[in-house]
Design an enzyme around this catalytic site. Structure first.
Site, PDB file in Angstrom:
ATOM      1  N   PRO A   9       4.978  60.887  55.442  1.00 43.04           N
ATOM      2  CA  PRO A   9       3.799  61.653  55.826  1.00 43.04           C
ATOM      3  C   PRO A   9       2.557  60.666  55.959  1.00 43.04           C
ATOM      4  CG  PRO A   9       4.326  62.556  53.527  1.00 43.04           C
ATOM      5  CD  PRO A   9       5.555  61.688  53.971  1.00 43.04           C
ATOM      6  N   ASN A  10       1.991  61.168  56.941  1.00 46.73           N
ATOM      7  CA  ASN A  10       0.278  60.374  57.397  1.00 46.73           C
ATOM      8  C   ASN A  10       0.554  59.095  57.713  1.00 46.73           C
ATOM      9  OD1 ASN A  10      -0.925  62.836  56.752  1.00 46.73           O
ATOM     10  ND2 ASN A  10      -0.213  62.475  54.464  1.00 46.73           N
ATOM     11  N   ARG A  17      -6.307  55.751  59.583  1.00 41.48           N
ATOM     12  CA  ARG A  17      -6.329  56.420  58.215  1.00 41.48           C
ATOM     13  C   ARG A  17      -7.100  55.466  57.095  1.00 41.48           C
ATOM     14  NH1 ARG A  17      -0.998  57.519  54.540  1.00 41.48           N
ATOM     15  NH2 ARG A  17      -2.041  58.623  52.763  1.00 41.48           N
ATOM     16  N   TYR A  22      -5.499  51.213  53.757  1.00 39.03           N
ATOM     17  CA  TYR A  22      -4.382  50.554  54.414  1.00 39.03           C
ATOM     18  C   TYR A  22      -4.305  49.606  55.369  1.00 39.03           C
ATOM     19  CZ  TYR A  22      -2.761  54.972  51.662  1.00 39.03           C
ATOM     20  OH  TYR A  22      -2.641  55.851  50.694  1.00 39.03           O
ATOM     21  N   ASN A  73       9.179  53.692  53.119  1.00 32.10           N
ATOM     22  CA  ASN A  73       7.799  54.002  52.752  1.00 32.10           C
ATOM     23  C   ASN A  73       7.673  55.553  52.842  1.00 32.10           C
ATOM     24  OD1 ASN A  73       5.280  54.460  51.923  1.00 32.10           O
ATOM     25  ND2 ASN A  73       4.290  52.802  53.679  1.00 32.10           N
ATOM     26  N   ALA A  76       3.302  60.094  50.200  1.00 34.98           N
ATOM     27  CA  ALA A  76       3.048  60.792  49.139  1.00 34.98           C
ATOM     28  C   ALA A  76       4.591  61.454  48.695  1.00 34.98           C
ATOM     29  CB  ALA A  76       2.040  61.843  49.492  1.00 34.98           C
ATOM     30  N   ASP A  86      17.244  61.973  45.524  1.00 29.20           N
ATOM     31  CA  ASP A  86      18.800  62.312  45.393  1.00 29.20           C
ATOM     32  C   ASP A  86      19.398  61.822  46.705  1.00 29.20           C
ATOM     33  OD1 ASP A  86      18.691  63.451  43.085  1.00 29.20           O
ATOM     34  OD2 ASP A  86      18.599  65.590  43.630  1.00 29.20           O
ATOM     35  N   GLU A  97      12.058  49.956  48.477  1.00 27.75           N
ATOM     36  CA  GLU A  97      10.747  50.751  48.533  1.00 27.75           C
ATOM     37  C   GLU A  97       9.784  50.164  49.091  1.00 27.75           C
ATOM     38  OE1 GLU A  97       9.998  52.687  44.975  1.00 27.75           O
ATOM     39  OE2 GLU A  97       7.848  53.389  45.547  1.00 27.75           O
ATOM     40  N   HIS A  99       5.182  50.089  50.161  1.00 28.26           N
ATOM     41  CA  HIS A  99       4.120  50.456  49.959  1.00 28.26           C
ATOM     42  C   HIS A  99       3.020  49.564  50.523  1.00 28.26           C
ATOM     43  CE1 HIS A  99       5.563  54.043  47.814  1.00 28.26           C
ATOM     44  NE2 HIS A  99       6.033  53.471  47.022  1.00 28.26           N
ATOM     45  N   SER A 101      -0.506  49.715  49.951  1.00 29.79           N
ATOM     46  CA  SER A 101      -1.305  49.581  49.135  1.00 29.79           C
ATOM     47  C   SER A 101      -0.621  49.400  47.548  1.00 29.79           C
ATOM     48  CB  SER A 101      -2.333  50.814  48.796  1.00 29.79           C
ATOM     49  OG  SER A 101      -1.110  51.860  48.467  1.00 29.79           O
ATOM     50  N   ARG A 106      -4.024  52.205  41.693  1.00 30.55           N
ATOM     51  CA  ARG A 106      -4.657  53.380  42.321  1.00 30.55           C
ATOM     52  C   ARG A 106      -4.642  54.574  41.234  1.00 30.55           C
ATOM     53  NH1 ARG A 106      -2.876  54.337  48.271  1.00 30.55           N
ATOM     54  NH2 ARG A 106      -4.763  55.691  47.955  1.00 30.55           N
ATOM     55  N   ARG A 110      -0.283  58.206  41.366  1.00 27.57           N
ATOM     56  CA  ARG A 110       0.405  57.314  42.279  1.00 27.57           C
ATOM     57  C   ARG A 110       1.330  56.220  41.572  1.00 27.57           C
ATOM     58  NH1 ARG A 110      -1.492  58.235  47.342  1.00 27.57           N
ATOM     59  NH2 ARG A 110      -3.978  58.827  47.222  1.00 27.57           N
TER      60      ARG A 110
END
Ligand code: DQA
Length: 147
Positions: A9-10, A17, A22, A73, A76, A86, A97, A99, A101, A106, A110
């Site tokens: 999301p986002n 953003r 970011y 990524n 949230a 799962d 994984e 990210h 940032s 942070r 997070r």
């Protein structure tokens, strides 16, 4: 070698953003960078973004039959989604994984990632470059090159 890259999301708003957090690279730029990096590594990518948790779960399931590994990524959902954790555990594909940032530098909410326990590795804090680093690491892992 096919790699599935999923964005949560986002992340569709990257570029505008919170650029101070970011960066100014758009998601389209990241897709272009990843496609070039994958080609240089002798791999190819499918690249998706969704704001919906269930859609991301479906895309993880789909990767089971199409891809050798995952880069995620989850935005949230990283910090909230047992369903996504799962799903990754269920398909048993190596998963990196990512990210943009450094989530550990942070807010404390997070610092918890539901994906980290089921991921092969984690790259955070390098901005868009992190996706390229993830591709390098994942392809090396799939080729059993640990040097
Ligand atoms: C993020 C970090 C998350 O905490 C946040 O919710 C995001 C982006 C990152 O790439 O730095 O949406 O995953």
């Amino acid at each position: 070698m096919q790699i599935t890259i999923l964005n949560g999301p986002n992340l569709n708003l990257l570029g505008t953003r919170q650029p101070e957090v970011y960066g100014s690279t758009t998601l389209q730029d990241i897709e272009t960078m990843c496609a070039a990096k994958a080609e240089a590594l002798g791999a190819s990518i499918t690249f998706h973004q969704s704001n919906h948790e269930g859609t991301l779960v479906d895309l993880v399931h789909e990767a089971r039959t199409t891809s050798a590994g995952l880069i995620i990524n989850a935005g949230a959902y990283t910090h909230t989604s047992i369903a996504l954790m799962d799903a990754v555990a269920s398909v048993a594909l190596p998963c990196i994984e990512v990210h943009l940032s450094n989530i550990h530098a942070r807010e404390s909410f997070r610092h918890t990632s539901y994906l980290s326990p089921v991921a092969l590795g984690l790259i955070c804090g390098f901005g868009a470059k992190g996706y390229e680093l993830a591709l390098e690491g994942l392809v090396a892992h799939l080729r059993k090159d640990r040097s």
